[in-house]
Each structure stands twice: as C-alpha cells, then as structure tokens.
Design an enzyme around this catalytic site. Structure first.
Site: not given
Ligand code: GLC
Length: 564
Positions: A133, A365-366, A302, A235
């Site tokens: 990641d 995970h979100d 993402e 990310d």
């Molecule tokens: C992304 C991650 C999340 C994190 C955010 C800030 O959305 O998936 O878990 O809190 O970025 O890095």
C-alpha cells in the site's frame, strides 16, 4: 474513512453516456483483445490483508508479518493470485499506518525488513504476488521531511508540503475541509503559516508540484520493486494535487442526501479544487513510467469518482496511468438487480471503450463488511457476482468466511475517523477491521489465549471461523473456493466477454460470459421468492450447494452458474 463524500449515488451512476454503437464496437474490440495473453492482475484475484488483524505471532494482540507469512498457505488455498498488504511502514499509527514516518522501513509492530523479505519469498514460492500500500498524498507529521519543514520557511524541505499564509482576517486560508471533519488546515504557530492536510493534522499533504517530492516518492517505489514487490495499491491517488489558486470550494446543495460513509462535514462542500485535478493525471503518468521500469509490475489506484472521471485514470496506450482504477460501485450502489445490471452493462462497455481492464470490489478496510451491508441472505449472491463478472475481483480478508461488522463499544473504538465524527454512526471503521477468525479457541487463533486483541473479536467466532468451515463442505469458505476453482476451470469466467441477459424478472440479474464458443450463464436472485428462469445447459455451481437442473426455478436468494 469512506472518501466518497460529496458524490451521490446518482452522480456515480449517471444516465447512460454510452450509445449502443459504442457498446457494439467495444464488444468487437474486447473479442480482439482476448487473443492476447492476460496478465496476472487481469486473470487473478487480489486478496487484501489488513496486517494488524490477520495473525499475531508474538502475543502483543496486533497482527504482524511473521503471522501473515505463516498463513500464506491458507491464502494460496483460496485460489487467489495476489496479496495486498495495507501499510506496514514505520508509523505512529494515528491512522493505523496510513500515516507513514519512513517509507523504506517496516514498523516494529509488524516486524523487520528481513521478515518482510521472508514473506515475499514464501509468497513467491506459493505462486502468490505481493502488493504493498503506497501512500503518496501525505506523510506522517513524524516523518523526517515534515520535521525538517517545520524548522522554518527557509528549510530545504519547506516546499515539500503545502503552506499558506492566514487569510487577511487572520483566519484559515480557505474553507477546505478534512475527510475526518474539521478544517483541512492547521496552524504552525512558530512560522505563522498553515499547512494542508486532507486527513488528520498529523497527516500533512505532500506538495506533488515539487519535482523533488516526486523524485523521492518514485524512489520509494523502486526500493520496494527491487525487493521483489509485484505491485502497489495507491492510496487516495485522485487527491494528489490541489488547485493552485486555493479558492473556497462551493457548498454542496445536496449535502444531506449525499453523505456516503459517514463523512457528514466533508460532504458539505463540492471538492472541485482538491480532487481529480489535471496535474494529478500528469503525476500518475509519471508514476506509471516508474512502475514500467520493472517487469510485470502493476498499480491499482484508490479512486472514488463517477465512471466518466474514473476510467480516464487508466490512461491511453501511449500514456498509460494505473493498471486498475478501483471500481467501488458495488459498494456504493443500492443492492438491487436492475441497478447493478445497468451499472455492469455501462461499466463493461465503457471499460472496453477506454481500453481499460475492469475490476470489482465488495469490501475493504474503509467500508462496512458486505455481508452486513447486503444482508446474510444475499451474501452468496454478492460473492458469486464479484467472482463471475468480467474483471479483476478484490477480496477483503475474512469476507471469504462471511465475517460481518463487529459492534465496537465506544471505549474500545480506535479509528480516528469514528472518534473525530461522533455524530456520524457510519464514520467509524473499526467494525470492519476486527481480527481474523481462525478457530474456536480463546483468541480465535488470531492471538494468544488471554491476550487482548487490538480490536475486539466478534461474539460468534466460535461458530464463524476458518477451522469450522474447512470441515464443512457447505460452508461459506468452501463456497468461495468452489467459485475460485470454477474460475480456474472455466477460462470464459476470466477472459470471456460479458453480456447481460433479460431474465424476465426485475429481481433476477443474469449474464453470460463467452470465450471461444464456451458459454456460461450466471443467474442471481436478489429476492427471497422462487423465480422461473429460461436457463439451459448444465448447472456447474449453486449457492445452495446442490446441482439443480439448469431450467429448474431459481430458489430464493440463489446464485447459479450454468454451462451452455
Ligand atoms: C485511504 C485509506 C484510508 C485512510 C486514508 C488516509 O482512503 O484507505 O484507510 O484513512 O486514505 O490515508
């Protein structure tokens, strides 16, 4: 965090922008492209591990790298192709690793670089790819770069972050907001300037306009690729650049209807200056050139954007961008057969038109666990959909055994998104991040008996766990394996074309996958009532665990895959 703040389901899913001619010509295109060989990230399944929650090997209640390595044979037994590890880098863990203090080292809670090398070696021995990641938008405030930037305006690293003077009235530079609530600016009292952070104040945004930042961040990619890493999940890649004018963002007139994922305050603005900027596209192209310095690597971005803004992140053959721009629509759309069908049709055609390989996600995970979201009755319908649509599926750890959201009492909550937004019941992400349920023993096989895991285990782990499900041919785990086996046995499910079918019922979504004359049809009943369907051929798999005649009525909540 669900970074989907201000875009409603309607905006994610605008009325058809793709004419039937486009669809036809793209179908032809897809047939031609099938003749080439598929890459691993096209034919395989990506399995996401949240390292804190997979396997604790040293009895501190937090998962770690040796724990993951020990579980890799299980991962391989699922029939997946790649593991994506959420961040394992050195971090103060204020956002549980998404706040990186050193991109080229492993946090001691997870282990060491040597243990990471051992993990990669074992994964490769088992035929699994390893994806990390990569968090390029922001560092931790503990990162040496930010600490240096804080020494003053003359610091060599000052411009590595985004600084603004206060507004003329002495207040915030503008109205930009953090995803986790509150302003996106924090005052550095020593210099009198504000720095930007789209997330926590302890996650300062890097200034991607600065070429030295880009060079340093690209070297991070090279560091891990040289260590054998096969790919990256990137990310919040659509947030890299901000508009240079730093203008206020407009109010979102639909704010109350458009809160997705609990980010109520962030949803009050339309993020036209902080998201999806043209410069971001340039930086992603540059990033891709770095990935392409190495053989057979990939990145998945993402990106929470509607289709017309999402697909351009694939780039063009001359100037490619991410290999896979994450498609989160199965999470965002209402769970309804017609809605999903319409989206799948548009996405398939649009992906072909854009020369992009599709991908599908049900959980991460979100986001709340999908079994909780769609309901237990629809769980296997959703799982079947994920693994039979055209495109790369991503599977979140534990979804293969039907893990559900775990209620986390307030005194055990640790996620900053939830803690900072107490009025928003959906903002907290702890319920979907609880420890993997391996067995009925105390600690669930995740941690030592008597050790308190970092997040509570679900109450029913004695019933819902890997060990119990291994022994039950009808379990969710074995249904998952049956689906991945089917993908291996039926190339049409992996490389075949997609076409939706008229099932005759508004609540039955049916589609065919076809490759070199081999045809499979998938029948998904989104309701509890039986539905007569016009399937013909031989049933290969039913979510009910039997093999009913293809033409027999689809039972309530049944998913069926038919050959012929
Ligand atoms: C992304 C991650 C999340 C994190 C955010 C800030 O959305 O998936 O878990 O809190 O970025 O890095």
């Amino acid at each position: 965090m669900n970074p989907v703040s201000s875009i409603s389901y309607k905006k994610y899913f605008p009325a058809s922008q793709f004419s039937s001619e486009t669809i036809q010509s793209t179908l032809n295109l897809s047939m031609t492209s099938l003749q080439g060989e598929l890459k691993w990230w096209q034919s395989g399944i990506i399995y996401q591990i949240y390292p804190r929650s997979y396997q604790d090997s040293n009895g501190d209640g937090v998962g770690d790298l040796p724990g993951i390595t020990a579980r890799l044979p299980y991962v391989a037994s699922l029939g997946v192709q790649a593991v994506w590890l959420s961040p394992i880098f050195k971090s103060p863990m204020r956002d549980f690793g998404y706040d990186v203090a050193d991109y080229c080292d492993i946090d001691p809670v997870f282990g060491t670089l040597e243990q990471f090398d051992a993990l990669v070696a074992e994964a490769h021995r088992l035929g699994l790819k390893v994806m990390l990641d990569y968090v390029p938008n922001h560092t931790s405030s503990d990162h040496a770069w930010f600490q240096e930037a804080l020494t003053g305006k003359a610091s060599a690293k000052r411009d590595w972050y985004v600084w603004r003077d206060p507004a003329p009235d002495g207040g915030l530079p503008n109205n930009w907001k953090s995803f986790f609530g509150g302003p996106a600016w924090t005052l550095d009292e020593a210099s009198g300037q504000y720095y930007l952070h789209q997330f926590l104040p302890s996650q300062p945004d890097l200034n991607w306009r600065n070429p030295d930042v880009r060079a340093a961040m690209f070297d991070v990619l090279r560091f891990w690729m040289r260590r054998g890493v096969d790919g990256f999940r990137v990310d919040v890649i659509w947030l890299l650049a901000e508009d240079e004018r730093f203008l206020d963002e407009p109010e979102n007139p639909d704010a109350d209807r458009e809160v997705v994922g609990g980010q109520i305050e962030h949803s009050t603005l339309l993020h036209i200056y902080t998201q999806d900027q043209p410069e971001t596209h340039d930086y992603v192209r540059e990033m891709r050139r770095v990935i392409d310095e190495f053989d057979d690597r990939m990145m998945v971005g993402e990106i929470y954007l509607p289709l017309d803004k999402l697909l351009p992140y694939s780039g063009t053959p001359e100037a490619p961008m991410v290999h896979l721009p994450f498609n989160f629509h199965l999470i965002l759309l209402p769970w309804d057969a017609q809605t999903i069908r319409q989206f799948a049709d548009e996405y398939d055609a649009a992906s072909n038109a854009a020369g992009a390989w599709p991908n599908w996600v049900l959980g991460n995970h979100d986001q709340h666990r999908f079994k909780t979201r769609v309901g237990a009755a629809q769980y296997r319908v959703a799982q079947t959909l994920l693994l039979t649509l055209r495109g790369t599926p991503t599977v979140y750890y534990g979804d293969e055994i039907g893990m559900e959201n775990v209620p986390v009492p307030p005194e055990k909550m640790v996620d900053p998104s939830g803690l900072q937004q107490p009025d928003s019941p959906d903002a907290g992400r702890d319920p979907e991040r609880t420890p993997m349920q391996w067995e009925a023993a105390p600690g669930a096989g995740f941690t030592a008996a008597g050790t308190e895991p970092w997040l509570p285990l679900t109450d029913n782990f004695a019933q819902v766990n890997v060990q119990v499900q291994e022994q039950d041919s009808q379990s969710d785990l074995n249904y998952f394996r049956a689906l991945t086996r089917l993908r291996q046995e039926q190339p049409a499910l992996v490389g075949g074309s997609y076409r939706s079918l008229d099932s005759g019922h508004a609540d039955v979504f049916a589609f065919e996958r076809e490759l070199n004359g081999e045809r499979l049809t998938v029948w998904l009943n989104f309701r509890g009532e039986e539905r007569a369907v016009a399937a013909t051929g031989q049933t290969l798999l039913s979510s009910r665990g039997d093999q009913p005649a293809a033409q027999s009525p689809l039972r309530g909540h049944e998913a069926r895959v038919v050959l012929g």
